[in-house]
Design a protein around this motif. Structure first.
Motif, PDB file in Angstrom:
ATOM      1  N   GLY A  68     -39.421  53.413 -65.210  1.00 19.03           N
ATOM      2  CA  GLY A  68     -39.336  54.290 -66.467  1.00 19.03           C
ATOM      3  C   GLY A  68     -39.784  53.343 -67.554  1.00 19.03           C
ATOM      4  O   GLY A  68     -40.158  52.070 -67.365  1.00 19.03           O
ATOM      5  N   PHE A  69     -40.074  53.850 -68.805  1.00 24.03           N
ATOM      6  CA  PHE A  69     -40.562  53.079 -69.933  1.00 24.03           C
ATOM      7  C   PHE A  69     -40.180  53.696 -71.100  1.00 24.03           C
ATOM      8  O   PHE A  69     -39.911  54.622 -71.383  1.00 24.03           O
ATOM      9  CB  PHE A  69     -42.160  52.565 -69.798  1.00 24.03           C
ATOM     10  CG  PHE A  69     -42.785  53.816 -70.347  1.00 24.03           C
ATOM     11  CD1 PHE A  69     -43.411  53.931 -71.597  1.00 24.03           C
ATOM     12  CD2 PHE A  69     -43.246  54.966 -69.379  1.00 24.03           C
ATOM     13  CE1 PHE A  69     -44.194  55.133 -71.917  1.00 24.03           C
ATOM     14  CE2 PHE A  69     -43.979  55.751 -69.830  1.00 24.03           C
ATOM     15  CZ  PHE A  69     -44.435  56.063 -71.304  1.00 24.03           C
ATOM     16  N   THR A  70     -40.425  52.829 -72.202  1.00 19.30           N
ATOM     17  CA  THR A  70     -40.004  53.395 -73.574  1.00 19.30           C
ATOM     18  C   THR A  70     -41.481  52.782 -74.504  1.00 19.30           C
ATOM     19  O   THR A  70     -42.169  51.813 -73.883  1.00 19.30           O
ATOM     20  CB  THR A  70     -38.938  52.701 -74.357  1.00 19.30           C
ATOM     21  OG1 THR A  70     -38.849  51.064 -74.448  1.00 19.30           O
ATOM     22  CG2 THR A  70     -37.606  53.096 -73.578  1.00 19.30           C
ATOM     23  N   ALA A  71     -41.496  53.563 -75.500  1.00 22.62           N
ATOM     24  CA  ALA A  71     -42.814  53.337 -76.197  1.00 22.62           C
ATOM     25  C   ALA A  71     -42.522  53.834 -77.778  1.00 22.62           C
ATOM     26  O   ALA A  71     -42.064  54.795 -77.965  1.00 22.62           O
ATOM     27  CB  ALA A  71     -43.840  53.684 -75.881  1.00 22.62           C
ATOM     28  N   GLY A  84     -42.008  58.054 -84.144  1.00 23.29           N
ATOM     29  CA  GLY A  84     -40.651  57.969 -83.612  1.00 23.29           C
ATOM     30  C   GLY A  84     -40.635  57.026 -82.105  1.00 23.29           C
ATOM     31  O   GLY A  84     -41.382  56.218 -82.151  1.00 23.29           O
ATOM     32  N   ASN A  85     -39.894  57.644 -81.140  1.00 24.16           N
ATOM     33  CA  ASN A  85     -39.672  57.049 -80.008  1.00 24.16           C
ATOM     34  C   ASN A  85     -39.645  57.793 -78.630  1.00 24.16           C
ATOM     35  O   ASN A  85     -39.439  58.690 -78.637  1.00 24.16           O
ATOM     36  CB  ASN A  85     -38.354  55.987 -79.997  1.00 24.16           C
ATOM     37  CG  ASN A  85     -38.196  55.233 -78.659  1.00 24.16           C
ATOM     38  OD1 ASN A  85     -37.642  55.634 -77.727  1.00 24.16           O
ATOM     39  ND2 ASN A  85     -38.845  54.053 -78.576  1.00 24.16           N
ATOM     40  N   LEU A  86     -40.410  57.155 -77.679  1.00 24.06           N
ATOM     41  CA  LEU A  86     -40.393  58.126 -76.304  1.00 24.06           C
ATOM     42  C   LEU A  86     -39.676  57.234 -75.218  1.00 24.06           C
ATOM     43  O   LEU A  86     -40.101  56.014 -75.241  1.00 24.06           O
ATOM     44  CB  LEU A  86     -41.847  58.204 -75.889  1.00 24.06           C
ATOM     45  CG  LEU A  86     -42.081  58.988 -74.522  1.00 24.06           C
ATOM     46  CD1 LEU A  86     -41.634  60.238 -74.545  1.00 24.06           C
ATOM     47  CD2 LEU A  86     -43.381  58.788 -74.041  1.00 24.06           C
ATOM     48  N   LEU A  96     -38.183  62.662 -76.530  1.00 19.65           N
ATOM     49  CA  LEU A  96     -38.843  62.487 -77.753  1.00 19.65           C
ATOM     50  C   LEU A  96     -37.908  62.603 -78.778  1.00 19.65           C
ATOM     51  O   LEU A  96     -37.595  63.569 -79.007  1.00 19.65           O
ATOM     52  CB  LEU A  96     -39.972  63.207 -77.595  1.00 19.65           C
ATOM     53  CG  LEU A  96     -41.237  63.118 -78.560  1.00 19.65           C
ATOM     54  CD1 LEU A  96     -41.633  61.607 -78.555  1.00 19.65           C
ATOM     55  CD2 LEU A  96     -42.259  63.988 -78.690  1.00 19.65           C
ATOM     56  N   THR A  97     -38.075  61.426 -79.701  1.00 21.52           N
ATOM     57  CA  THR A  97     -37.267  61.389 -80.794  1.00 21.52           C
ATOM     58  C   THR A  97     -38.134  61.009 -82.139  1.00 21.52           C
ATOM     59  O   THR A  97     -38.836  60.170 -81.810  1.00 21.52           O
ATOM     60  CB  THR A  97     -36.025  60.221 -80.765  1.00 21.52           C
ATOM     61  OG1 THR A  97     -35.272  60.548 -79.622  1.00 21.52           O
ATOM     62  CG2 THR A  97     -35.307  60.422 -82.015  1.00 21.52           C
ATOM     63  N   HIS A 246     -45.078  49.151 -75.618  1.00 22.64           N
ATOM     64  CA  HIS A 246     -44.618  49.802 -74.148  1.00 22.64           C
ATOM     65  C   HIS A 246     -43.639  48.762 -73.744  1.00 22.64           C
ATOM     66  O   HIS A 246     -43.760  47.513 -73.533  1.00 22.64           O
ATOM     67  CB  HIS A 246     -45.716  50.002 -73.233  1.00 22.64           C
ATOM     68  CG  HIS A 246     -46.701  51.054 -73.558  1.00 22.64           C
ATOM     69  ND1 HIS A 246     -47.732  51.014 -74.707  1.00 22.64           N
ATOM     70  CD2 HIS A 246     -47.131  52.483 -73.182  1.00 22.64           C
ATOM     71  CE1 HIS A 246     -48.362  51.917 -74.808  1.00 22.64           C
ATOM     72  NE2 HIS A 246     -48.021  52.892 -73.875  1.00 22.64           N
ATOM     73  N   ARG A 247     -42.640  49.347 -73.041  1.00 23.84           N
ATOM     74  CA  ARG A 247     -41.607  48.380 -72.592  1.00 23.84           C
ATOM     75  C   ARG A 247     -41.056  49.162 -71.320  1.00 23.84           C
ATOM     76  O   ARG A 247     -40.421  50.045 -71.205  1.00 23.84           O
ATOM     77  CB  ARG A 247     -40.399  48.138 -73.454  1.00 23.84           C
ATOM     78  CG  ARG A 247     -40.929  47.384 -74.819  1.00 23.84           C
ATOM     79  CD  ARG A 247     -39.585  47.247 -75.642  1.00 23.84           C
ATOM     80  NE  ARG A 247     -39.247  48.678 -76.238  1.00 23.84           N
ATOM     81  CZ  ARG A 247     -39.779  49.103 -77.160  1.00 23.84           C
ATOM     82  NH1 ARG A 247     -41.026  48.894 -77.709  1.00 23.84           N
ATOM     83  NH2 ARG A 247     -39.109  50.612 -77.380  1.00 23.84           N
TER      84      ARG A 247
END
Length: 260
Positions: A68-71, A84-86, A96-97, A246-247
């Protein structure tokens, strides 16, 4: 002459009966108009077509052991803009925010598509057949999938086109250029989707896409998408999605998130 009259009368009766039988058969046969579909060749080379299709499927870039990841996300659509943030979890479910949530309806399906297609699945061979004898087409060989209402053009290890037609929909996806990962796997770079009326064949819409990816750890994650859409009534929509910072999700980051 009188001796031949019964014979002539009988022949006329049989002729009339034959016509009745012919018209009856004609009314029961379902005549279908010819469609612009490729005809099977006399020697389809099923084994070669199946191997080529399998080669292309295995060359697509997928994410094994995906954590998984966030971005961070910037979305622009028809003059509107929001950030926003995914979050994509290891099961490929997205959250998705956005500050302006009205743009989620356009952007979330696109993110689901480009990320969802990266999910690893075991690729068991699927029987295929060459649809024609044309070996020098610019986009490669046309292949029919046995028992499915779909055809593909395959060139080397790239799926250059998808043709799908039914009574309710008709579209063609063309891949004009691809990205190559470190492992030489295939990702889409430039694609075009043409939509048609399934009855008349008239073009009802077109969608052009450009994708970019960034390498994070062992994964090539999406970094940008640009889309231009047009419709049959002069509609035109332009939108872009940009992902930064990306994280990859790790057990440590999950515990930090849960504690907040």
């Amino acid at each position: 002459m009188k001796l031949h009259e019964p014979i002539q009368k009988e022949l006329k009766q049989w002729g009339l009966a034959g016509l009745i039988v012919l018209f009856t058969l004609s009314s029961t046969i379902q005549w279908s108009p010819a469609r612009d579909q490729p005809k099977l060749v006399s020697n389809p080379g099923k084994e070669a077509a199946t191997e080529l299709y399998q080669k292309v499927r295995e060359a697509r870039a997928t994410w094994r052991d995906f954590p998984g990841f966030t971005a961070d996300v910037l979305i622009q659509y028809n003059g509107k803009s929001t950030t926003g943030n995914l979050t994509a979890d290891k099961e490929f479910k997205l959250k998705l925010t956005l500050e302006d949530n009205s743009l989620s309806e356009w952007s979330l399906p696109k993110l689901n598509s480009v990320i969802g297609h990266r999910k690893y699945r075991k690729q068991n061979p699927i029987p295929a057949t060459f649809a024609d004898d044309e070996v020098n087409h610019p986009l490669g060989r046309l292949v029919n999938i046995d028992g499915k209402n779909v055809s593909f053009r395959l060139q080397g290890d790239v799926m250059t086109e998808v043709h799908r037609r039914s009574d309710k929909s008709w579209f063609t996806i063309s891949t004009l250029d691809v990205w190559r990962t470190k492992e030489n796997e295939v990702l889409p770079r430039d694609t075009s989707v043409i939509y048609r009326d399934p009855k008349s064949g008239a073009i009802t819409g077109n969608r052009s896409n450009t994708f970019a990816f960034t390498r994070i750890g062992n994964f090539d994650l999406p970094s940008s998408m640009l889309t231009v859409e047009t419709g049959e009534n002069f509609e035109r929509n332009v939108g872009s999605i940009n992902l930064t910072n990306h994280r990859l999700t790790t057990p440590e980051s999950l515990s930090q998130t849960d504690s907040k």
